[in-house]
Design a protein around this motif. Structure first.
Motif, PDB file in Angstrom:
ATOM      1  N   LEU A 198      -3.510  -2.465  -4.250  1.00 51.85           N
ATOM      2  CA  LEU A 198      -2.568  -3.538  -4.560  1.00 51.85           C
ATOM      3  C   LEU A 198      -1.177  -3.202  -4.037  1.00 51.85           C
ATOM      4  N   THR A 199      -0.353  -4.232  -3.878  1.00 55.25           N
ATOM      5  CA  THR A 199       1.025  -4.001  -3.451  1.00 55.25           C
ATOM      6  C   THR A 199       1.837  -3.457  -4.631  1.00 55.25           C
ATOM      7  N   ALA A 218       4.420  -4.886  -5.939  1.00 48.35           N
ATOM      8  CA  ALA A 218       4.649  -6.004  -6.866  1.00 48.35           C
ATOM      9  C   ALA A 218       3.420  -6.245  -7.738  1.00 48.35           C
ATOM     10  N   GLN A 219       2.247  -6.213  -7.119  1.00 53.51           N
ATOM     11  CA  GLN A 219       1.026  -6.469  -7.886  1.00 53.51           C
ATOM     12  C   GLN A 219       0.751  -5.345  -8.889  1.00 53.51           C
ATOM     13  N   ALA A 273       2.984  -6.006 -11.677  1.00 58.77           N
ATOM     14  CA  ALA A 273       2.518  -7.186 -12.403  1.00 58.77           C
ATOM     15  C   ALA A 273       1.308  -6.883 -13.276  1.00 58.77           C
ATOM     16  N   SER A 274       0.526  -5.868 -12.878  1.00 58.37           N
ATOM     17  CA  SER A 274      -0.676  -5.567 -13.659  1.00 58.37           C
ATOM     18  C   SER A 274      -0.319  -5.192 -15.096  1.00 58.37           C
ATOM     19  N   GLU A 304       7.010 -13.239 -11.662  1.00 60.42           N
ATOM     20  CA  GLU A 304       7.734 -12.775 -10.485  1.00 60.42           C
ATOM     21  C   GLU A 304       9.182 -12.451 -10.791  1.00 60.42           C
ATOM     22  N   ILE A 329       9.258  -9.127 -12.381  1.00 55.90           N
ATOM     23  CA  ILE A 329       9.007  -8.033 -11.427  1.00 55.90           C
ATOM     24  C   ILE A 329      10.289  -7.713 -10.665  1.00 55.90           C
ATOM     25  N   ARG A 330      10.979  -8.762 -10.195  1.00 59.53           N
ATOM     26  CA  ARG A 330      12.204  -8.531  -9.421  1.00 59.53           C
ATOM     27  C   ARG A 330      13.231  -7.786 -10.247  1.00 59.53           C
ATOM     28  N   LEU A 363       8.713  -4.031  -2.701  1.00 56.29           N
ATOM     29  CA  LEU A 363       7.772  -4.868  -3.454  1.00 56.29           C
ATOM     30  C   LEU A 363       6.539  -5.323  -2.661  1.00 56.29           C
ATOM     31  N   PRO A 364       6.705  -5.820  -1.415  1.00 58.29           N
ATOM     32  CA  PRO A 364       5.507  -6.328  -0.732  1.00 58.29           C
ATOM     33  C   PRO A 364       4.649  -5.254  -0.091  1.00 58.29           C
ATOM     34  N   ARG A 406       5.591  -0.292 -13.947  1.00 56.99           N
ATOM     35  CA  ARG A 406       4.409  -0.957 -14.512  1.00 56.99           C
ATOM     36  C   ARG A 406       4.365  -0.768 -16.029  1.00 56.99           C
TER      37      ARG A 406
END
Lengths: 298, 351, 299
Positions: free
Chosen positions: C128-129, C131-132, C135-136, C164, C167-168, C180-181, C199
């Motif tokens: 995962l990235t 960001a992901q 997000a998890s 989102e 996350i930012r 992030l990406p 996280r």
């Protein structure tokens, strides 16, 4: 249940136990490799086929029995070495699942190769063991199954003492217990791996001969892995004792189920019954009967 | 989904990829039915579509959720037999037949997915063999499933819906194509949406996933259900549009391995990988038999060709795992990137 | 459910900084029967086979406190974190999270209890990235089902936008914005550690378990990580359990320290008390006791 029915049940169970030894024999080939390489080697069944086909084809070409045995042994050793070189070494440090998938491919290569070289026809294999049943206390036991079980047990004893009492065997155990430590104390991993693959080849040969004499040497011989897998799952991938106990358990319960449950569901349940037994046990004990309890580190 | 949560690999080529997909679709919908030979459709495109869908379904489970299954063919069988019986006994309209076949396969998938809640890795892979053997046995033993056909082989009835009957080769092709397109679109959205996090988290580190509150059990069972449903529909396509017969032997362990190989060779955890892998699995044997005929003048006998195929395919798996674990999909990525930079150089040179 | 108040959308770092006291006071009055105690361990024992990893371990963590657990290798530090986070089941003892007591905490309930943790050897999701991965940490709170997401229903989209934004914010706070990406596996180790921290923080936990957060970091990265840990506590007002090997870091950072040796608590107190404890000096520093003590005094 009257006395004769009881005797019959015992007879079925004994027959099952004896074929269980044969399952265990194939399962042990898996255990050997799993313990050192951490791989579930799906190609073990293909190796069984390859060994039996090679041996029977040599004998059919008038090679004396003993020589054929030696030559097949050497070929199996070379095959094991080749696998270690070309498949396992390039995949070192990859996930166990990747290695497993590679052995699926390997199974196809060996199966195809064995039949391409020796042909696809069915060969009868006569090991000179009489197949006449004999009677003990009212139950009939197949002489062949008994001899086969004895040979399998002898092989297990030889393997066990090899790993317990010889230098190479001990270093094998060291690798199985802790690969990094084994490297650190200077054990040559590649040589040990090669030795283990050779040993697995020998086990495959013995299994191939016994199963081949029973079923005829043909493609379906490579499917004995499918019989050994539930045994393996049940006994734990890393335990020789587990493979034997699980083999006996599955052999007996499968035969009993075929006789006593089979008729109610149309028969032919031996294809999956072993899996159901294994799954049922695993849901209660995920590490199998004898496997190490899985303690993960986080 | 907006920028921050997207998967980067999907983005740079988005426009180009979209265009490529549209072009392929246009060819597949318009040109193929008009110009492709009967052989191309029957021997290549129809099995390709069914295999692609099966590969896609398995990829959802194995590539994305990390649960290896060796029983895919069994779920194809469930889909095929379910569709046959829903048509035969309830006379359901076509879309409902597909839906119910998918739901049946999903339900069976969840049942055989239950061990995944306790078992991992090899243990799970072996336990999925239980599905393979049990289901094959079931369809073999109980005549009800095949409407007591004496040979055990059923010929699949012609499908029809809203006045259209899918009896011609082209109509069967178009039916299979539309089913595959719709499902692929949905899967693409699913695996690139928020579900991606659940799936990959469970695959990459189950313990961490559990601790941070990813619903591990639900994610696994969802993956089993969706994967089995899709593979079930692949089974419907396989039996009704490609072979037009159904028999348990057609869904044996070798078929399961083939589907797994499609997913691996194509590229795990990619949508297009299933199509690339399926293309290889379908075209390669044809090439081999034609090629051997051409080179050896008269060719090898069928048995030898089949064994050679087996050897080469097995070796291909090993080679891919060693050299390109991300499969044909990754190779395609590299080719695209190289073509682009070449193209950029040429245009710059001209300016 | 007592965890309910904890799963309110966590206040964002900046806003939280304005009035951390009032918020934690409110939380306390709702869910805390024991005033100011975030976590309490009572008589925790754990054995693997014949080896006793933890023997009758008891201590507590107050709200907003940085609590270090130190000890030599094999002292049972990691076992302790794993018992607290439910990965191991203690043979005996009681764990009280907030107001709820457990013999064994089901790991899946941790986020709901306001507990987040990091792992000794990174436990990110390489596929995962960044960001992901961050997000998890919010997945457990997602309300819209997967099918709502699939059809991209408006509420599902709103949920995604909200995620989102969070996350930012957290990425900005930990200096991860520009990454992030990227796929998380392409980041250097030090940054991956930050991602794991992000996280853990994104759901606004009340208790943070850090299992050797400094392991494998360079000197500069350690300093940055220590600053982040302190900032997290100061601005978000959460409690931190810090499992550490590096004594220097722990002394400067923590309010109270528990010292484990052979699975037993041999000392518990402020950094000063612990530093002077002869038992600790003997157990932790071994033969080099004399030299190391003077070193620690100097630090």
């Amino acid at each position: 249940m009257d006395w004769f029915e009881f005797l019959f049940a015992v007879e079925v169970a004994v027959g099952g136990l004896l074929s269980g030894v044969m399952y265990a024999l194939v399962a042990i080939g898996f255990v050997l490799i799993y313990k050192t390489s951490g791989v579930l080697n799906f190609a073990q069944g293909a190796m069984v086929l390859f060994a039996a086909l090679t041996f029977v084809s040599l004998v059919e070409r008038e090679v004396p029995f003993a020589l054929a045995l030696v030559v097949t042994l050497v070929i199996m050793g070379l095959l094991g070495l080749a696998i270690e070189r070309t498949v396992l070494r390039p995949l070192a440090n990859r996930s166990p699942m990747t290695l497993f998938m590679a052995t699926l491919g390997l199974a196809w290569v060996i199966e195809g190769g064995a039949q391409l070289i020796w042909g696809t026809q069915v060969h009868a294999l006569d090991l000179g063991i009489s197949n006449a049943p004999f009677e003990i206390g009212g139950i009939y036991i197949s002489n062949f199954d008994l001899v086969a079980a004895a040979i399998a047990l002898a092989l297990v004893i030889v393997l066990t003492s090899f790993f317990r009492f010889t230098r190479t065997g001990l270093s094998f155990r060291a690798v199985a217990d802790d690969t990094f430590a084994a490297i650190a104390i200077g054990l040559r991993l590649n040589r040990i791996q090669a030795a283990v693959w050779t040993a697995a080849g020998v086990v495959a040969l013995v299994a191939g001969l016994l199963w081949g004499a029973r079923l005829g040497v043909q493609f379906s011989l490579s499917l004995v892995v499918l019989k050994a897998l539930p045994v393996l799952v049940l006994g734990g991938f890393d335990s020789i004792a587990g493979a034997i106990v699980a083999g006996l358990l599955i052999g007996a319960s499968e035969k009993l189920a075929e006789v006593y449950i089979g008729p109610f569901v149309g028969g032919g349940i031996e294809g999956w019954f072993a899996y159901v037994v294994a799954l049922a046990v695993l849901l209660i004990r995920p590490q199998g009967l004898f496997g190490h309890k899985i303690t993960e580190r986080f | 989904m907006s920028a921050a949560l997207e998967t980067p690999a999907a983005r740079p080529f988005m426009a180009a990829q979209g265009a490529a997909v549209l072009v392929i679709l246009a060819i597949a919908c318009l040109l193929v039915p008009a110009y492709a030979s009967a052989w191309t459709i029957e021997a290549i495109l129809l099995p390709f579509l069914a295999f692609s869908l099966a590969g896609l379904g398995l990829n959802l489970l194995t590539g994305y959720a990390g649960q290896v299954s060796l029983g895919s063919a069994a779920f194809m069988a469930v889909g095929a037999y379910a569709a046959y019986n829903f048509q035969l006994r309830l006379d359901l309209p076509l879309p409902l037949t597909f839906l119910f076949a998918a739901l049946t396969a999903a339900a069976v998938g969840v049942i055989f997915g239950l061990p995944s809640l306790r078992l991992k890795g090899f243990y799970l892979a072996v336990s999925t063999l239980a599905a393979q053997f049990f289901i094959q046995w079931l369809f073999n033993k109980f005549g009800w499933f095949s409407n007591y056909s004496p040979s055990g082989v059923i010929s699949a009835p012609v499908l029809g819906f809203a006045g259209i009957t899918f009896d011609t080769r082209e109509s069967r092709y178009l039916l299979a194509l539309s089913v595959v397109v719709v499902i692929t679109f949905l899967v693409h959205r699913f695996v690139n949406g928020p579900a991606r996090i659940n799936l990959i988290a469970v695959r990459d580190n189950e313990t961490a996933a559990r601790v941070i509150g990813v619903p591990v059990l639900r994610t696994k069972l969802t993956a089993f259900a969706l994967s089995s449903a899709i593979i079930g529909i692949a089974g419907v396509l396989w039996s009704f549009t490609y072979l037009r017969t159904i028999e348990p032997e057609g869904f044996n362990l070798d078929r399961s391995f083939q589907i797994l190989f499609i997913a691996i060779i194509g590229g795990l955890a990619t949508v297009r990988g299933a199509f690339l892998g399926a293309g290889l699995i379908v075209v390669f044997p044809l090439l081999l038999s034609r090629g051997s005929a051409w080179i050896l003048d008269g060719g090898l006998d069928a048995g030898t060709v089949q064994l050679t195929q087996r050897i080469i395919l097995g070796a291909t798996i090993i080679i891919f795992l060693i050299l390109e674990p991300n499969g044909l999909s990754a190779i395609l990525d590299r080719i695209t990137a190289r073509t682009r930079s070449l193209f950029a150089k040429i245009t710059r040179g001209r300016a | 459910m007592t965890g309910l108040a904890l799963t309110e959308p966590a206040l964002l770092p900046e806003r939280r900084a304005v009035a951390p006291q009032t918020v934690s006071a409110a939380t306390r009055s709702q869910v805390q029967p024991v005033q100011g105690t975030r976590l309490r361990l009572e008589g925790i024992s754990l054995a693997f086979g014949g080896i006793r990893a933890l023997k009758d371990v008891s201590f507590d963590i107050r709200e907003g406190e940085i609590r270090a657990v130190i000890g030599p290798n094999g002292a049972g530090k990691s076992s302790l974190v794993n018992v607290i986070s439910g990965l191991y089941r203690a043979d005996r003892g009681v764990i009280t999270h907030g107001g709820e007591s457990f013999a064994h905490v089901p790991p899946a309930r941790l986020p709901g209890l306001g507990v987040a943790r990091t792992f000794q050897n990174l436990a990110l999701f390489p596929g995962l990235t960044v960001a992901q991965n961050i997000a998890s940490g919010l997945v457990f709170r997602r309300k819209r089902g997967l099918f709502a997401q699939l059809l991209s229903l408006p509420k599902a989209r709103a949920e995604t936008r909200e995620t989102e934004a969070r996350i930012r914010e957290i990425a900005g706070f930990l200096g991860l914005s520009e990454h992030l990406p990227r796929l998380v596996s392409t980041l250097p180790y030090g940054l991956q550690k930050q991602v794991e921290l992000a996280r853990a923080l994104i759901a606004g936990p009340r208790l943070l378990l850090l299992d050797e957060p400094m392991a494998g970091l360079t000197g500069a990265e350690k300093t940055a990580m220590a600053a982040h840990i302190r900032a997290v506590r100061d601005r978000l007002g959460l409690s931190v359990i810090l499992i550490e090997h590096d004594i220097g870091v722990v002394m400067g950072l923590s309010d109270r320290i528990v010292v484990l040796d052979h699975g037993e608590v041999i000392a518990d107190g402020s950094p000063d008390e612990v530093r002077r404890d002869p038992e600790v000096i003997r157990a932790y520093l071994g033969q080099d006791a004399a030299g190391a003590t003077s070193g620690a005094e100097a630090a």
